[in-house]
Design a protein around this motif. Structure first.
Motif, PDB file in Angstrom:
ATOM      1  N   ILE A  77       0.832  -1.202   0.000  1.00  0.00           N
ATOM      2  CA  ILE A  77       0.000   0.000   0.000  1.00  0.00           C
ATOM      3  C   ILE A  77       0.868   1.254   0.000  1.00  0.00           C
ATOM      4  O   ILE A  77       0.612   2.196  -0.753  1.00  0.00           O
ATOM      5  CB  ILE A  77      -0.970  -0.011   1.207  1.00  0.00           C
ATOM      6  CG1 ILE A  77      -2.012  -1.108   1.022  1.00  0.00           C
ATOM      7  CG2 ILE A  77      -1.631   1.357   1.391  1.00  0.00           C
ATOM      8  CD1 ILE A  77      -2.813  -1.424   2.282  1.00  0.00           C
ATOM      9  N   LEU A  78       1.899   1.264   0.827  1.00  0.00           N
ATOM     10  CA  LEU A  78       2.797   2.424   0.886  1.00  0.00           C
ATOM     11  C   LEU A  78       3.538   2.619  -0.437  1.00  0.00           C
ATOM     12  O   LEU A  78       3.694   3.754  -0.906  1.00  0.00           O
ATOM     13  CB  LEU A  78       3.800   2.260   2.029  1.00  0.00           C
ATOM     14  CG  LEU A  78       3.219   2.366   3.442  1.00  0.00           C
ATOM     15  CD1 LEU A  78       4.241   1.895   4.473  1.00  0.00           C
ATOM     16  CD2 LEU A  78       2.758   3.774   3.741  1.00  0.00           C
ATOM     17  N   ALA A  79       3.979   1.530  -1.046  1.00  0.00           N
ATOM     18  CA  ALA A  79       4.683   1.630  -2.329  1.00  0.00           C
ATOM     19  C   ALA A  79       3.757   2.172  -3.417  1.00  0.00           C
ATOM     20  O   ALA A  79       4.163   3.020  -4.224  1.00  0.00           O
ATOM     21  CB  ALA A  79       5.239   0.269  -2.736  1.00  0.00           C
ATOM     22  N   GLN A  80       2.517   1.719  -3.425  1.00  0.00           N
ATOM     23  CA  GLN A  80       1.561   2.208  -4.424  1.00  0.00           C
ATOM     24  C   GLN A  80       1.251   3.684  -4.202  1.00  0.00           C
ATOM     25  O   GLN A  80       1.170   4.453  -5.147  1.00  0.00           O
ATOM     26  CB  GLN A  80       0.263   1.391  -4.390  1.00  0.00           C
ATOM     27  CG  GLN A  80      -0.692   1.741  -5.512  1.00  0.00           C
ATOM     28  CD  GLN A  80      -0.107   1.445  -6.877  1.00  0.00           C
ATOM     29  OE1 GLN A  80       0.284   0.329  -7.160  1.00  0.00           O
ATOM     30  NE2 GLN A  80      -0.022   2.453  -7.743  1.00  0.00           N
ATOM     31  N   THR A  85       1.838   9.175  -6.120  1.00  0.00           N
ATOM     32  CA  THR A  85       2.231  10.557  -5.834  1.00  0.00           C
ATOM     33  C   THR A  85       3.291  11.040  -6.827  1.00  0.00           C
ATOM     34  O   THR A  85       3.190  12.149  -7.370  1.00  0.00           O
ATOM     35  CB  THR A  85       2.738  10.693  -4.395  1.00  0.00           C
ATOM     36  OG1 THR A  85       1.690  10.296  -3.501  1.00  0.00           O
ATOM     37  CG2 THR A  85       3.164  12.114  -4.072  1.00  0.00           C
ATOM     38  N   VAL A  86       4.294  10.208  -7.063  1.00  0.00           N
ATOM     39  CA  VAL A  86       5.350  10.592  -8.009  1.00  0.00           C
ATOM     40  C   VAL A  86       4.773  10.777  -9.410  1.00  0.00           C
ATOM     41  O   VAL A  86       5.067  11.759 -10.089  1.00  0.00           O
ATOM     42  CB  VAL A  86       6.483   9.540  -8.005  1.00  0.00           C
ATOM     43  CG1 VAL A  86       7.459   9.780  -9.158  1.00  0.00           C
ATOM     44  CG2 VAL A  86       7.222   9.555  -6.671  1.00  0.00           C
ATOM     45  N   LEU A  87       3.954   9.826  -9.845  1.00  0.00           N
ATOM     46  CA  LEU A  87       3.358   9.934 -11.177  1.00  0.00           C
ATOM     47  C   LEU A  87       2.472  11.170 -11.301  1.00  0.00           C
ATOM     48  O   LEU A  87       2.484  11.833 -12.348  1.00  0.00           O
ATOM     49  CB  LEU A  87       2.566   8.664 -11.505  1.00  0.00           C
ATOM     50  CG  LEU A  87       3.420   7.420 -11.734  1.00  0.00           C
ATOM     51  CD1 LEU A  87       2.536   6.184 -11.852  1.00  0.00           C
ATOM     52  CD2 LEU A  87       4.308   7.581 -12.959  1.00  0.00           C
TER      53      LEU A  87
END
Length: 91
Positions: A77-80, A85-87
């Motif tokens: 979940i944190l990675a997604q 956010t970056v995208l």
């Protein structure tokens, strides 16, 4: 949501998922839940120490409920969330 996660179930689960050898699971299972209100204290500008918030062992929350499975789910979940956010910022 409560902020009672410093060394508690959430953080301990993540460590169990990635580096289980760093967790004394026998001791972890015996730790009582500690409700410290850490986020409220920080948001209210209190210059409180862990001990003054009832965190005499420097943790809050419920580390006894931690699991590697929960840690793996939390990391996904944190990675997604990070990727999203970056995208979004790149657009």
């Amino acid at each position: 949501k409560s902020g009672d996660c410093h060394g508690g179930q959430f953080e301990t689960s993540i460590v169990l998922a990635e580096r289980p050898e760093l967790v004394d699971q026998k001791a972890m299972k015996k730790l009582p839940q500690v409700k410290a209100g850490l986020v409220d204290a920080i948001q209210n500008g209190k210059q409180a120490s862990f001990k003054s918030l009832g965190m005499s062992q420097s943790y809050c929350g419920a580390p006894a409920g931690a699991s590697a499975v929960e840690g793996e789910q939390s990391l996904r979940i944190l990675a997604q969330a990070l990727a999203d956010t970056v995208l979004a910022k790149l657009k």
